[in-house]
Design a protein around this motif. Structure first.
Motif, short mmCIF file in Angstrom:
data_model
loop_
_atom_site.label_atom_id
_atom_site.label_comp_id
_atom_site.label_asym_id
_atom_site.label_seq_id
_atom_site.Cartn_x
_atom_site.Cartn_y
_atom_site.Cartn_z
N TRP A 287 0.79 -1.13 0.09
CA TRP A 287 0.18 0.06 -0.10
C TRP A 287 0.90 1.25 0.04
N ASN A 288 1.80 1.14 0.98
CA ASN A 288 2.58 2.37 1.05
C ASN A 288 3.46 2.81 -0.10
N SER A 290 3.40 1.26 -3.02
CA SER A 290 2.50 1.06 -4.58
C SER A 290 1.98 2.76 -4.84
N LEU A 291 1.44 3.08 -3.71
CA LEU A 291 0.65 4.77 -3.62
C LEU A 291 1.85 5.77 -3.82
N GLY A 378 -1.11 5.95 1.27
CA GLY A 378 -1.09 4.48 1.40
C GLY A 378 -0.98 4.38 2.74
N ASN A 379 -0.24 5.13 3.74
CA ASN A 379 -0.25 4.63 5.33
C ASN A 379 -1.69 4.86 5.74
N ALA A 382 -3.48 1.51 4.62
CA ALA A 382 -2.78 0.50 5.16
C ALA A 382 -3.17 0.26 6.59
#
Length: 392
Positions: A287-288, A290-291, A378-379, A382
């Motif tokens: 998530w972190n 990739s975004l 992303g964080n 996540a």
């Protein structure tokens, strides 16, 4: 007395304040006319030495070290400065007027008449740094949103609307809106600078001065000058040149998200074993990273910048003293080194989306900004995703 003129008569001194709109043709003519008519002992202009250099020296941008800007943590400040300049430039382009031309005319006219001039404004980096430091998380988010929206706005103002910005009724309404939306920013950009400008004008010490300032500062400066003359206010504004230290909450806030992420992953290990904990770690990194990488891709960053964003985002999250934008921005500026032509064209390029993507300086800033935003989003995504895995 005109709406754009205020004469402050103090014991032994006469200070003529001219309130301008920074892209107003009338302001240019008025400034030159007043200086020629009044023939003051000194002219003060609402500029600092750095902004004057950027207006008058064609090579000022050529000296910019983009990678150094990122390393010193000034990426957001440079972005804000460029966005504000871009907005003024677009308004001026519609009217055939360069932003700040009235300040340049004031200096040129004073020089022609042999009148000394001084810069009376605070350095723009100090003003923006103080504004940023005094904002909480929510205010910073609103400030960033305002900057981004102004960068891409297509709103156009007519010459009449520009001139109306110098009227008290219009100004009062604008100041009231800014105070309601971003009170700390209004205090730093307007109120503090009213005090700062007044103190620097007062320090000129001549019997007759002309001060060329933005119309929004006119009445505030007048009030502060009268307070200083009456001994009710100190003319020492050295404290306003200092960047306030981060609050205890600000110091702690940077550790909250990494602490939550680590705590959830550790809890997953003890509750469900290493497999679930490893799955959580993978989810977070994906998530972190990739975004952050997606943000760099949207900025059309170099392939290596995209890879660095993906790898660097989780590292930057765990260490709040650095940001993924530092990694991606430096990589972009290294792989696509800004050229002299980028520096020469930056004033024009920041006025359009196409120009921002074309110019390597603004491209590096865009990579820095969008990778940072991507990593942050992303964080936030996540954390509930990890919590969901923990509940299974």
């Amino acid at each position: 007395m005109k709406d754009t003129h205020v004469t402050v008569n103090l014991p032994g001194r006469e200070i003529i304040l001219i309130g301008t709109a920074h892209v107003s043709r009338e302001s240019i003519e008025e400034v030159a006319g007043v200086i020629r008519e009044e023939k003051p002992d000194q002219v003060c202009v609402e500029l600092d030495a750095g902004r004057h250099d950027s207006m008058t020296q064609k090579d000022s941008w050529e000296k910019l070290d983009v990678a150094k800007v990122f390393r010193e943590g000034k990426g957001f400040l440079l972005m804000a400065n460029l966005v504000l300049s871009s907005f003024q430039r677009r308004m001026g382009a519609e009217l055939g007027v360069k932003p700040g031309e009235e300040m340049k005319i004031a200096i040129d006219t004073a020089t022609e008449l042999g009148i000394p001039y001084t810069f009376c404004d605070r350095q723009i980096q100090t003003t923006l740094s103080r504004a940023w430091a005094r904002c909480g998380f929510w205010s910073k988010s609103k400030l960033l949103a305002s900057l981004v929206s102004s960068a891409f706005t297509t709103e156009k103002l007519s010459e009449t609307e520009i001139e109306n910005l110098k009227k008290r009724s219009e100004l009062d309404g604008m100041m009231s809106e800014l105070a309601d939306y971003l009170p700390t920013v209004k205090e730093t950009l307007i109120d503090e600078r009213d005090q700062y400008l007044a103190a620097k004008i007062w320090a000129g010490g001549t019997s007759k001065q002309v001060a060329v300032v933005g119309a929004g500062h006119l009445m505030g400066i007048k009030t502060h000058l009268e307070q200083i003359a009456a001994g009710k206010e100190n003319a020492d504004v050295s404290e306003l040149d200092k960047i306030p230290p981060p609050s205890l909450f600000s110091k702690i806030a940077g550790w909250i998200i990494p602490a939550i992420i680590v705590a959830i992953i550790v809890l997953g290990f003890f509750r469900a074993g290493a497999g679930v904990s490893l799955s959580m770690l993978l989810h977070w990194v994906l998530w972190n990273g990739s975004l952050a990488a997606l943000g760099t891709l949207i900025a059309l960053g170099h392939p290596l910048s995209i890879l660095v964003s993906f790898v660097g985002a989780p590292i930057a999250t765990i260490n709040p003293f650095i940001g993924v934008g530092l990694f991606s921005g430096i990589t972009e500026a290294t792989m696509r080194k800004p050229r002299v032509t980028d520096a020469e064209a930056i004033s024009d390029d920041v006025s359009s989306l196409k120009g921002i993507y074309r110019n390597r300086i603004t491209k590096a800033l865009l990579v820095f900004f969008l990778s940072s935003v991507g990593g942050m989003v992303g964080n936030f995504i996540a954390i509930p995703s990890l919590a969901g895995l923990l509940g299974k």
